[in-house]
Scaffold this motif. Structure first.
Motif, PDB file in Angstrom:
ATOM      1  N   ILE A  98     126.082   9.002 -10.319  1.00 32.79           N
ATOM      2  CA  ILE A  98     127.168   8.171 -10.812  1.00 32.79           C
ATOM      3  C   ILE A  98     126.596   6.823 -11.208  1.00 32.79           C
ATOM      4  O   ILE A  98     125.906   6.176 -10.432  1.00 32.79           O
ATOM      5  N   LYS A 115     139.052   5.555 -10.269  1.00 31.05           N
ATOM      6  CA  LYS A 115     137.978   6.285 -10.945  1.00 31.05           C
ATOM      7  C   LYS A 115     136.667   6.151 -10.186  1.00 31.05           C
ATOM      8  O   LYS A 115     135.960   7.147  -9.967  1.00 31.05           O
ATOM      9  N   ARG A 116     136.322   4.927  -9.773  1.00 31.78           N
ATOM     10  CA  ARG A 116     135.044   4.710  -9.095  1.00 31.78           C
ATOM     11  C   ARG A 116     135.029   5.325  -7.703  1.00 31.78           C
ATOM     12  O   ARG A 116     134.002   5.852  -7.267  1.00 31.78           O
ATOM     13  N   GLU A 122     135.365  10.079 -10.016  1.00 31.06           N
ATOM     14  CA  GLU A 122     133.982  10.357 -10.386  1.00 31.06           C
ATOM     15  C   GLU A 122     133.176  10.976  -9.246  1.00 31.06           C
ATOM     16  O   GLU A 122     132.044  11.406  -9.461  1.00 31.06           O
ATOM     17  N   ARG A 123     133.739  11.048  -8.058  1.00 29.38           N
ATOM     18  CA  ARG A 123     132.986  11.538  -6.905  1.00 29.38           C
ATOM     19  C   ARG A 123     133.512  12.859  -6.360  1.00 29.38           C
ATOM     20  O   ARG A 123     132.804  13.528  -5.611  1.00 29.38           O
TER      21      ARG A 123
END
Length: 547
Positions: free
Chosen positions: A161, A350-351, A355-356
């Motif tokens: 990421i 999102k972070r 995304e994970r």
């Protein structure tokens, strides 16, 4: 009454308020508005008299923190102690848990503590009341705590990421930590921001102050003096005034509760119900425009929020902006609407989650958003509905949109249809968010025969879309197999040779580095130097050779 309409829940219009509750609600909202106006004036003073060129970062940290805590105490009373408790315990978790697990523990504890306070406020105090809503600032603090924990974790490890500017490799001091969480600029209404951006603002680092040419390319030079935010602040204050005027003039004309009124449902044609639904939900948005734009103006007045220059050389003050009004009102897809509404929260989700999460990131993100918003059942109904609407919108965009890109006329027709569909889908989804309770929300969906849910499920099944990880894998394989440009053979060969030699040198240093790190183990708050770092360097050199 103006203050109740301004900061209270839309559902307050349909709930009976006792005289005591009304006085408490008015007192809280008067305090809130007064604090925000005082914060705006204080922000100008902070930028002019405590500029980084005139004082030290320590003084700026202390003043910003003390003012934030004072505003919180003035607005929420002793409930403000929850801000210190949540921040203090998570700081201890960061120190004790270590980099490898701190982000998970901080996320679990911060959300659990926030949920506990939200449940207590909802079911111990008056249901539906926003009196002494101290959980609002806690929502922003939760975002900041978890963002910082993930940034420290990402700065210590090499992951797949990549968030440029969202990682750092040292543990902040206690003063820096509380200044980031409790500064007066974003204490009451946010928005959240990256820790790196906040520290750069406090220390006056000019790494974002870069000029741009008219074609949008960076010149690589930095300006010696900071651009003035006064024009942008005045523009945003004008937006606040217009939003407030629109909200106060039309909010009572189209009450949301009428959508579930028995007489309205029985006597109004369905097409008229659709139009009224759109108008009633449209009139609730200016309230959020006012609050978020005012919060953005406060940060800009203090000098925070500068985001470089545009292609015309004009300064941009949208680094931490929370919405883009025109993009919201003219959105032609569910995703575009969400990307421009509550922007900083969307970036946080999102972070931290999207995304994970390896499987079903859309569902996981919506569920996390529901937990973060609060304990009202309407929030969960909204975000559960949002999952199926998002999947359906994604399927339509991937399968139908390419057929309308052949000509400008077809594209225009497609945009008109998708704009109307998006606005109705948003209104259909958000009704429970405004009504809060299960009964009225289900009554509304029954009056529509759950047509939105059924239609979205059918579209998602009939128009399947490949999972996100498979799409990313295909894009990566396509980019890695693209041939080199035929006219750049010599240049690419030279770059490739330099990259290969650098990568080979990195490999040759691996054993030596591992021996050094075994003798001198890395600190828990510094990024380890060794195998992962060298492999990351080699990977970057290989990517350079491909380009």
């Amino acid at each position: 009454e103006l203050l109740i309409l301004l900061t209270g829940a839309p559902s307050l219009q349909s709930q009976p308020l006792s005289s005591v509750s009304l006085r408490i609600l008015c007192a809280f909202q008067v305090n809130f508005v007064v604090c925000q106006l005082c914060a705006l004036l204080t922000a100008f003073w902070f930028r002019l008299y405590l500029h980084p060129s005139k004082t030290s970062p320590f003084v700026r940290h202390v003043v910003a923190t003390l003012l934030g805590l004072y505003f919180a105490l003035f607005c929420f009373g002793w409930y403000a102690l929850h801000f210190l408790v949540q921040s203090g315990i998570t700081y201890g978790i960061m120190i004790l848990a270590g980099v490898e697990h701190m982000h998970k523990y901080c996320l679990v504890f911060a959300l659990a503590y926030l949920s506990f306070c939200q449940i207590t406020r909802v079911y111990v105090f008056d249901y539906g009341m926003y009196s002494a809503d101290f959980t609002g600032p806690m929502m922003v603090i939760t975002q900041k705590i978890t963002s910082m924990a993930f940034e420290i974790h990402d700065g210590d490890e090499v992951t797949d990421i990549s968030f440029d500017g969202f990682v750092f490799r040292r543990m902040p001091s206690l003063l820096e930590y509380f200044s980031y969480n409790c500064n007066f600029m974003g204490m009451l209404a946010g928005p959240t921001c990256s820790y790196n951006d906040y520290i750069a603002f406090i220390e006056g680092k000019p790494f974002r102050h870069r000029e741009q040419e008219t074609n949008g390319k960076l010149q690589g030079k930095t300006r010696l003096n900071d651009p003035s935010p006064n024009t942008e602040v005045l523009r945003k204050l004008a937006t606040c005034f217009i939003s407030l005027s629109v909200f106060l003039s039309v909010c009572k004309v189209f009450p949301v509760e009428r959508n579930v009124d028995d007489d309205f449902i029985a006597t109004t044609p369905f097409y008229a119900q659709v139009v009224y639904l759109y108008l009633s939900m449209l009139t609730t948005r200016p309230k959020y425009y006012f609050v978020w734009t005012l919060a953005d103006a406060i940060n800009n007045a203090a000098g925070f929020g500068f985001n470089g220059y545009d292609s015309d050389g004009l300064p941009r003050w949208d680094l931490i902006s929370n919405l883009r009004i025109m993009n919201i009102e003219l959105a032609t897809s569910f995703k575009v609407f969400l990307d421009n509404w509550n922007i900083q929260t969307a970036l946080w989700l999102k972070r931290v989650c999207y995304e994970r999460c390896p499987y079903n990131p859309t569902a996981a993100t919506f569920l996390l958003s529901a937990m973060w918003h609060g304990a009202y059942p309407g929030y969960y109904l909204t975000f559960l509905t949002g999952i199926v609407v998002t999947l359906a919108a994604r399927a339509v965009r991937h399968n139908v949109r390419p057929h309308f890109l052949g000509s400008p006329t077809h594209k225009f027709v497609y945009d008109i249809i998708t704009w109307a569909s998006t606005q109705i889908a948003i209104c259909y989804t958000v009704v429970p968010f405004v009504l809060l309770s299960v009964g009225p929300s289900l009554k509304f969906y029954r009056s529509w025969y759950f047509s939105g849910h059924i239609g979205c499920v059918l579209l998602a099944i009939a128009l399947p879309v490949k999972p996100r990880h498979l799409r990313l894998k295909e894009q990566h394989s396509l980019s890695s197999t693209q041939p080199l440009h035929p006219h750049c053979g010599t240049e690419h060969t030279q770059i490739g040779q330099r990259s290969y030699s650098a990568a080979t040198h990195a490999e040759s240093q691996m054993i030596k580095t591992q021996k050094q790190t075994s003798k001198h183990p890395a600190s828990a708050w510094t990024r380890p130097v060794g195998r992962h770092t060298n492999l990351g360097s080699k990977r970057r050199h290989q990517d350079l050779a491909l380009t």
